[in-house]
Design a protein around this motif. Structure first.
Motif, PDB file in Angstrom:
ATOM      1  N   THR A   1       0.833  -1.206   0.000  1.00  0.00           N
ATOM      2  CA  THR A   1       0.000   0.000   0.000  1.00  0.00           C
ATOM      3  C   THR A   1       0.864   1.251   0.000  1.00  0.00           C
ATOM      4  OG1 THR A   1      -1.767  -1.150   1.195  1.00  0.00           O
ATOM      5  CG2 THR A   1      -1.802   1.254   1.236  1.00  0.00           C
ATOM      6  N   LEU A   2       1.892   1.263   0.848  1.00  0.00           N
ATOM      7  CA  LEU A   2       2.799   2.414   0.887  1.00  0.00           C
ATOM      8  C   LEU A   2       3.504   2.608  -0.446  1.00  0.00           C
ATOM      9  CD1 LEU A   2       4.721   2.628   4.294  1.00  0.00           C
ATOM     10  CD2 LEU A   2       3.356   4.393   3.176  1.00  0.00           C
ATOM     11  N   ALA A   3       3.965   1.518  -1.028  1.00  0.00           N
ATOM     12  CA  ALA A   3       4.660   1.610  -2.314  1.00  0.00           C
ATOM     13  C   ALA A   3       3.728   2.154  -3.394  1.00  0.00           C
ATOM     14  CB  ALA A   3       5.213   0.250  -2.716  1.00  0.00           C
ATOM     15  N   GLU A   4       2.481   1.680  -3.404  1.00  0.00           N
ATOM     16  CA  GLU A   4       1.517   2.166  -4.387  1.00  0.00           C
ATOM     17  C   GLU A   4       1.186   3.637  -4.170  1.00  0.00           C
ATOM     18  OE1 GLU A   4      -0.479   0.340  -7.074  1.00  0.00           O
ATOM     19  OE2 GLU A   4       1.567  -0.431  -6.905  1.00  0.00           O
TER      20      GLU A   4
ATOM     21  N   THR B   1      11.933  19.089  14.732  1.00  0.00           N
ATOM     22  CA  THR B   1      11.579  19.729  13.465  1.00  0.00           C
ATOM     23  C   THR B   1      12.480  19.240  12.336  1.00  0.00           C
ATOM     24  OG1 THR B   1      12.958  21.660  14.016  1.00  0.00           O
ATOM     25  CG2 THR B   1      10.608  21.785  14.541  1.00  0.00           C
ATOM     26  N   ARG B   2      13.701  18.906  12.679  1.00  0.00           N
ATOM     27  CA  ARG B   2      14.626  18.371  11.665  1.00  0.00           C
ATOM     28  C   ARG B   2      14.145  17.015  11.147  1.00  0.00           C
ATOM     29  NH1 ARG B   2      18.718  20.326   8.375  1.00  0.00           N
ATOM     30  NH2 ARG B   2      19.798  18.508   7.553  1.00  0.00           N
ATOM     31  N   MET B   3      13.574  16.206  12.035  1.00  0.00           N
ATOM     32  CA  MET B   3      13.039  14.908  11.608  1.00  0.00           C
ATOM     33  C   MET B   3      11.951  15.091  10.558  1.00  0.00           C
ATOM     34  SD  MET B   3      12.685  12.777  15.154  1.00  0.00           S
ATOM     35  CE  MET B   3      14.048  12.667  16.313  1.00  0.00           C
ATOM     36  N   ILE B   4      11.076  16.076  10.783  1.00  0.00           N
ATOM     37  CA  ILE B   4      10.029  16.349   9.805  1.00  0.00           C
ATOM     38  C   ILE B   4      10.650  16.785   8.483  1.00  0.00           C
ATOM     39  CG2 ILE B   4       8.040  17.817   9.253  1.00  0.00           C
ATOM     40  CD1 ILE B   4       7.539  17.981  12.290  1.00  0.00           C
ATOM     41  N   TYR B   5      11.611  17.679   8.580  1.00  0.00           N
ATOM     42  CA  TYR B   5      12.274  18.181   7.374  1.00  0.00           C
ATOM     43  C   TYR B   5      12.903  17.052   6.561  1.00  0.00           C
ATOM     44  CZ  TYR B   5      15.779  20.547   4.507  1.00  0.00           C
ATOM     45  OH  TYR B   5      16.560  20.962   3.467  1.00  0.00           O
ATOM     46  N   THR B   6      13.668  16.193   7.226  1.00  0.00           N
ATOM     47  CA  THR B   6      14.336  15.112   6.494  1.00  0.00           C
ATOM     48  C   THR B   6      13.327  14.108   5.954  1.00  0.00           C
ATOM     49  OG1 THR B   6      14.708  13.917   8.580  1.00  0.00           O
ATOM     50  CG2 THR B   6      16.486  15.321   7.781  1.00  0.00           C
ATOM     51  N   GLY B   7      12.216  13.903   6.681  1.00  0.00           N
ATOM     52  CA  GLY B   7      11.199  12.976   6.208  1.00  0.00           C
ATOM     53  C   GLY B   7      10.535  13.437   4.924  1.00  0.00           C
ATOM     54  N   PHE B   8      10.367  14.746   4.784  1.00  0.00           N
ATOM     55  CA  PHE B   8       9.678  15.285   3.610  1.00  0.00           C
ATOM     56  C   PHE B   8      10.634  15.784   2.527  1.00  0.00           C
ATOM     57  CE2 PHE B   8       6.202  15.315   6.637  1.00  0.00           C
ATOM     58  CZ  PHE B   8       5.127  14.947   5.850  1.00  0.00           C
ATOM     59  N   THR B   9      11.913  15.619   2.740  1.00  0.00           N
ATOM     60  CA  THR B   9      12.884  16.010   1.705  1.00  0.00           C
ATOM     61  C   THR B   9      13.868  14.869   1.472  1.00  0.00           C
ATOM     62  OG1 THR B   9      14.302  17.054   3.385  1.00  0.00           O
ATOM     63  CG2 THR B   9      12.719  18.475   2.233  1.00  0.00           C
ATOM     64  N   GLY B  10      13.414  13.639   1.672  1.00  0.00           N
ATOM     65  CA  GLY B  10      14.269  12.473   1.517  1.00  0.00           C
ATOM     66  C   GLY B  10      14.520  12.133   0.066  1.00  0.00           C
ATOM     67  N   PRO B  11      15.071  10.939  -0.175  1.00  0.00           N
ATOM     68  CA  PRO B  11      15.422  10.533  -1.540  1.00  0.00           C
ATOM     69  C   PRO B  11      14.247  10.553  -2.511  1.00  0.00           C
ATOM     70  CG  PRO B  11      16.423   9.055   0.068  1.00  0.00           C
ATOM     71  CD  PRO B  11      15.491   9.950   0.830  1.00  0.00           C
ATOM     72  N   ASP B  12      13.031  10.260  -2.019  1.00  0.00           N
ATOM     73  CA  ASP B  12      11.875  10.273  -2.910  1.00  0.00           C
ATOM     74  C   ASP B  12      11.161  11.620  -2.906  1.00  0.00           C
ATOM     75  OD1 ASP B  12      10.636  10.317  -0.478  1.00  0.00           O
ATOM     76  OD2 ASP B  12       9.392   8.541  -0.801  1.00  0.00           O
ATOM     77  N   GLY B  13      11.823  12.640  -2.339  1.00  0.00           N
ATOM     78  CA  GLY B  13      11.224  13.959  -2.289  1.00  0.00           C
ATOM     79  C   GLY B  13      10.061  14.068  -1.324  1.00  0.00           C
TER      80      GLY B  13
ATOM     81  N   ALA C   1       7.657  11.910  -1.098  1.00  0.00           N
ATOM     82  CA  ALA C   1       6.420  11.426  -1.716  1.00  0.00           C
ATOM     83  C   ALA C   1       5.665  10.473  -0.811  1.00  0.00           C
ATOM     84  CB  ALA C   1       6.727  10.754  -3.049  1.00  0.00           C
ATOM     85  N   THR C   2       6.389   9.626  -0.086  1.00  0.00           N
ATOM     86  CA  THR C   2       5.702   8.632   0.743  1.00  0.00           C
ATOM     87  C   THR C   2       4.920   9.278   1.879  1.00  0.00           C
ATOM     88  OG1 THR C   2       7.314   6.900   0.198  1.00  0.00           O
ATOM     89  CG2 THR C   2       6.001   6.592   2.184  1.00  0.00           C
ATOM     90  N   PRO C   3       5.546  10.067   2.768  1.00  0.00           N
ATOM     91  CA  PRO C   3       4.745  10.677   3.838  1.00  0.00           C
ATOM     92  C   PRO C   3       3.735  11.689   3.324  1.00  0.00           C
ATOM     93  CG  PRO C   3       6.977  11.554   3.866  1.00  0.00           C
ATOM     94  CD  PRO C   3       6.976  10.402   2.916  1.00  0.00           C
ATOM     95  N   ARG C   4       4.089  12.429   2.287  1.00  0.00           N
ATOM     96  CA  ARG C   4       3.164  13.432   1.745  1.00  0.00           C
ATOM     97  C   ARG C   4       1.904  12.760   1.187  1.00  0.00           C
ATOM     98  NH1 ARG C   4       4.542  18.546  -0.105  1.00  0.00           N
ATOM     99  NH2 ARG C   4       6.720  17.879  -0.076  1.00  0.00           N
ATOM    100  N   ASN C   5       2.097  11.734   0.355  1.00  0.00           N
ATOM    101  CA  ASN C   5       0.950  11.063  -0.247  1.00  0.00           C
ATOM    102  C   ASN C   5       0.116  10.320   0.793  1.00  0.00           C
ATOM    103  OD1 ASN C   5       1.751  12.043  -2.687  1.00  0.00           O
ATOM    104  ND2 ASN C   5       2.373  10.091  -3.565  1.00  0.00           N
ATOM    105  N   LEU C   6       0.777   9.810   1.827  1.00  0.00           N
ATOM    106  CA  LEU C   6       0.040   9.116   2.876  1.00  0.00           C
ATOM    107  C   LEU C   6      -0.873  10.085   3.635  1.00  0.00           C
ATOM    108  CD1 LEU C   6      -0.588   6.621   4.537  1.00  0.00           C
ATOM    109  CD2 LEU C   6       1.476   7.064   5.886  1.00  0.00           C
ATOM    110  N   ILE C   7      -0.358  11.251   3.985  1.00  0.00           N
ATOM    111  CA  ILE C   7      -1.167  12.227   4.698  1.00  0.00           C
ATOM    112  C   ILE C   7      -2.299  12.749   3.800  1.00  0.00           C
ATOM    113  CG2 ILE C   7      -1.162  14.553   5.685  1.00  0.00           C
ATOM    114  CD1 ILE C   7       1.593  13.920   6.861  1.00  0.00           C
TER     115      ILE C   7
END
Length: 200
Positions: free
Chosen positions: A24-27, A91-103, A105-111
């Motif tokens: 589901t996450l991958a999709e 706050t850095r954790m949030i930043y790195t989560g939303f600017t990771g290798p996939d840009g 996409a995973t946390p953004r699309n999930l939310i």
């Protein structure tokens, strides 16, 4: 599917859940919510589509359970000995989560997916309640050290640090950069020290 996802037993059931939620996450990462289908998850996970509908009721149930699983995961809360450094770490954790290798996409699309359904929204609320509750430990320790006033609402301090980041990500669409991340942590710290989150 019940409104509140439940913990499932181990063994084969746990393996099926892991395979399905990983799929589901991958999709979601590749297709987004509009492209998320039971067929896609079934094909990627190797679990029959009938099983998906029986256990999760459809894509909204899958999204909700992905978030429930995320809320269950252990998380190492920052403990630097300084509220300033702890808030910057959060706050850095949030930043790195939303600017990771996939840009991000995973946390953004999930939310974004979670906000599209009552089940997902409820699970998202539970996810943030769990993580904000854990992160609040950093503020509770700061109260004990005398860094901020007695009675400071620890969860509200965490919310104040994180909210500007999510505002950029999901409301205005502004770029989330390191200066914005630093300012969010410093603003929450200054307000906490000034007693903004403590009783009058």
């Amino acid at each position: 599917m019940p409104e509140t996802p439940i913990r499932r037993p181990g063994g084969r059931s746990a393996r099926v859940r892991t395979a399905v939620l990983d799929a589901t996450l991958a999709e979601l990462t590749s297709e987004g919510y509009d492209g998320l289908t039971a067929d896609g998850v079934a094909g990627r996970s190797g679990v029959h589509k009938a099983t998906l509908y029986r256990r999760w009721g459809g894509v909204d149930g899958l999204v909700a359970d992905v978030l429930s699983r995320a809320a269950e995961q252990p998380w190492q809360v920052p403990d630097t000995g300084s509220l300033r450094d702890d808030l910057h770490a959060i706050t850095r954790m949030i930043y790195t989560g939303f600017t990771g290798p996939d840009g991000g996409a995973t946390p953004r699309n999930l939310i974004l997916a979670a906000l599209r359904s009552p089940q997902g929204r409820e699970a998202l609320t539970g996810f943030f309640e769990a993580h904000h509750g854990l992160a609040a430990e950093t503020v509770a320790r700061a109260v004990e050290r005398g860094e901020v006033p007695e009675g400071t609402d620890a969860v509200d301090v965490v919310r104040a640090a994180c909210a500007p980041l999510y505002y950029r990500l999901f409301i205005t669409g502004e770029i989330l950069d390191e200066p914005a991340v630093r300012r969010a942590a410093e603003a929450a710290l200054a307000a906490a020290r000034a007693g903004a989150f403590a009783p009058p």
